[in-house]
Design a protein around this motif. Structure first.
Motif, PDB file in Angstrom:
ATOM      1  N   VAL A 166      81.643  54.194  11.022  1.00 48.84           N
ATOM      2  CA  VAL A 166      80.313  53.711  10.641  1.00 48.84           C
ATOM      3  C   VAL A 166      80.304  52.188  10.734  1.00 48.84           C
ATOM      4  N   PRO A 167      79.402  51.612  11.530  1.00 46.65           N
ATOM      5  CA  PRO A 167      79.355  50.151  11.642  1.00 46.65           C
ATOM      6  C   PRO A 167      79.036  49.509  10.289  1.00 46.65           C
ATOM      7  N   ALA A 168      79.501  48.295  10.122  1.00 43.50           N
ATOM      8  CA  ALA A 168      79.185  47.547   8.909  1.00 43.50           C
ATOM      9  C   ALA A 168      77.693  47.239   8.870  1.00 43.50           C
ATOM     10  N   ALA A 169      77.161  47.116   7.679  1.00 42.01           N
ATOM     11  CA  ALA A 169      75.748  46.765   7.535  1.00 42.01           C
ATOM     12  C   ALA A 169      75.487  45.405   8.170  1.00 42.01           C
ATOM     13  N   SER A 170      74.363  45.298   8.845  1.00 42.61           N
ATOM     14  CA  SER A 170      74.030  44.061   9.551  1.00 42.61           C
ATOM     15  C   SER A 170      73.155  43.157   8.689  1.00 42.61           C
ATOM     16  N   PRO A 171      73.400  41.861   8.719  1.00 38.84           N
ATOM     17  CA  PRO A 171      72.516  40.934   7.998  1.00 38.84           C
ATOM     18  C   PRO A 171      71.092  40.933   8.545  1.00 38.84           C
ATOM     19  N   ILE A 172      70.914  41.437   9.770  1.00 40.25           N
ATOM     20  CA  ILE A 172      69.569  41.510  10.364  1.00 40.25           C
ATOM     21  C   ILE A 172      68.644  42.375   9.512  1.00 40.25           C
ATOM     22  N   SER A 173      69.220  43.351   8.800  1.00 43.16           N
ATOM     23  CA  SER A 173      68.399  44.268   8.001  1.00 43.16           C
ATOM     24  C   SER A 173      67.883  43.642   6.714  1.00 43.16           C
ATOM     25  N   ARG A 174      68.414  42.482   6.356  1.00 43.48           N
ATOM     26  CA  ARG A 174      67.965  41.848   5.115  1.00 43.48           C
ATOM     27  C   ARG A 174      66.614  41.171   5.321  1.00 43.48           C
ATOM     28  N   PRO A 175      65.761  41.188   4.306  1.00 43.07           N
ATOM     29  CA  PRO A 175      64.466  40.498   4.425  1.00 43.07           C
ATOM     30  C   PRO A 175      64.664  39.015   4.718  1.00 43.07           C
ATOM     31  N   GLY A 176      63.819  38.494   5.573  1.00 39.39           N
ATOM     32  CA  GLY A 176      63.910  37.076   5.901  1.00 39.39           C
ATOM     33  C   GLY A 176      63.258  36.778   7.230  1.00 39.39           C
ATOM     34  N   SER A 177      63.408  35.534   7.677  1.00 34.58           N
ATOM     35  CA  SER A 177      62.782  35.075   8.914  1.00 34.58           C
ATOM     36  C   SER A 177      63.851  34.607   9.891  1.00 34.58           C
TER      37      SER A 177
END
Length: 441
Positions: A166-177
């Protein structure tokens, strides 16, 4: 098709909508030739026309669903190939969605079926839970055979489909711009989604990398999540509408905060559902107008990229790519031209497999709930893909990627990953090996 609904029945707006759909059907049977379950099983009741008769009889009679109706409706993939074929404009999607909701309200499924469906609804739409479940599935995989031939065989299908890692969670999924590189040319919101963000976070990472290089600011709004498609297709309407309202609220906050050119979606199954939010919430006075605005903003990533003035690619890979058009892309959203044109412009040679209109058998949770039919459709699809002689497969839906990759002998990647690579981004995992394999041949 003639109907005999009473005035009292037609006072229900859901029944009234279904009655309008039923009256458009002229029994022509064109849909049977493109229906994957009819082509596979040869049973009229497993065709759109057969299911329409079953739904009509159930709704007109105002009666609860029975085992026969549930069996044949459950076998429907919601691939919507019938809607592409239908000369009369029968909106089968809305009809079968209503039938599923009616089944959920009026039919008591056997206990194993209820348990499996409850588990899927409790886990799949939530990334943290899904990631934990996949890690547990790795431990349970050796025991998959124990469930075969029992009422719990969907558990065996789930264990077999679970990835080995299972890939590690990506920071892209966090809310932000994510700021545009250079001059800002646009501003979009990105649906990070649920299952895809866990199974292959590199898809959204490639999307953000490509869009920001092209001058597009990408927002990941606070509060967005699963689009609701998974529970919607199980007839769990309250949960589906709650998911839709949550996302509408999240995206409308971004609309109100500033210009929003589009809501970019990288899973075509999600795109089909979000583009239908306006219909799904049409009876909710607090959300009807906002949902319609959200549906109008929703764009598949290839649909949005086709609207931009793209520069010349940074490099042209020159690989032969078999393009698998996901059912939710070609039938649900009617997007057929843009992905192929983008890939060709980026320097890929696009090859189209035979029987491209037929489903691969993924269809949300279908490959779990109907593993035998799903496997037959998958094997047929993979044979056609491999017959193209392409080095790899490109498609726009995580379900199709997961399904085809279980048996295909070449890499299966998202279209946007190939486009990101061609326009200066990272080479998708596995593609280098595909090129070497082609050279060796």
């Amino acid at each position: 098709m003639q109907t005999t609904f009473t005035a009292e029945q037609l006072a229900d707006p859901h029944v009234a909508e279904s009655e309008k759909i039923l009256r458009k059907c002229v029994h022509c049977g064109f849909c049977t030739a493109t229906c994957p379950t009819y082509v596979t099983l040869g049973n009229e009741l497993d065709s759109p026309r057969g299911r329409i008769y079953l739904i009509k009889d159930m709704l007109e009679g105002g009666r609860a669903a029975d085992k026969e109706i549930v069996t044949h409706i459950d076998r429907c993939l919601s691939c919507l190939a019938c809607m592409t074929t239908c000369p009369s404009g029968v909106h089968y999607m809305h009809l079968v969605d209503h039938a599923r909701a009616h089944i959920e309200k009026t039919y008591r499924r056997p206990l194993p079926d209820r348990l499996i469906r409850a588990l899927l609804a409790l886990v799949l739409p939530y990334p943290a839970r899904f990631r934990a479940a996949l890690k547990l599935a790795k431990l349970g995989r050796p025991f998959a055979g124990l469930f075969e031939g029992t009422a719990l065989k969907p558990f065996a299908a789930m264990l077999k489909l679970a990835p080995k890692s299972v890939p590690a969670a990506s920071p892209i999924s966090r809310p932000g711009s994510h700021a545009a590189k250079g001059e800002r040319r646009g501003r979009v919101a990105l649906l990070t989604g649920c299952a895809q963000s866990v199974l292959d976070p590199a898809i959204n990472e490639a999307t953000v990398a490509l869009l920001t290089r092209l001058g597009i600011e990408v927002m990941v709004p606070q509060g967005e999540g699963c689009c609701g498609a998974l529970v919607h297709h199980m007839g769990k309407e309250d949960a589906a509408l709650a998911a839709a309202r949550r996302n509408v609220d999240a995206w409308m906050r971004e609309v109100e905060a500033g210009r929003l050119d589009a809501i970019v979606i990288t899973a075509s199954g999600c795109g089909t559902t979000i583009k239908d939010y306006g219909f799904m919430l049409r009876l909710d006075p607090a959300y009807a107008e906002k949902a319609a605005r959200v549906s109008a903003l929703a764009k598949d990533v290839t649909e949005y990229l086709s609207m931009l003035d793209l520069p010349e690619p940074a490099m042209k890979p020159g690989l032969a790519v078999a393009y698998h058009s996901a059912c939710s892309m070609q039938h649900g959203q009617k997007i057929t031209r843009q992905p192929k044109e983008l890939l060709t412009r980026a320097g890929f040679t696009v090859r189209e497999p035979r029987e491209g209109h037929l489903c691969c058998g993924s269809a949300g949770t279908y490959n779990i709930m109907q593993p035998e039919i799903s496997a037959r459709l998958r094997d047929r699809k993979v044979r056609n893909i491999e017959a193209t002689g392409a080095a790899l497969v490109a498609t726009g839906n995580i379900g199709c990627i997961t399904q085809i990759a279980t048996t295909a002998r070449m890499p299966v990647v998202h279209t946007v990953q190939l486009l990101d690579w061609a326009y200066g981004g990272k080479r998708p995992e596995g593609v280098a090996e595909a090129k070497a394999a082609v050279a060796a041949e």
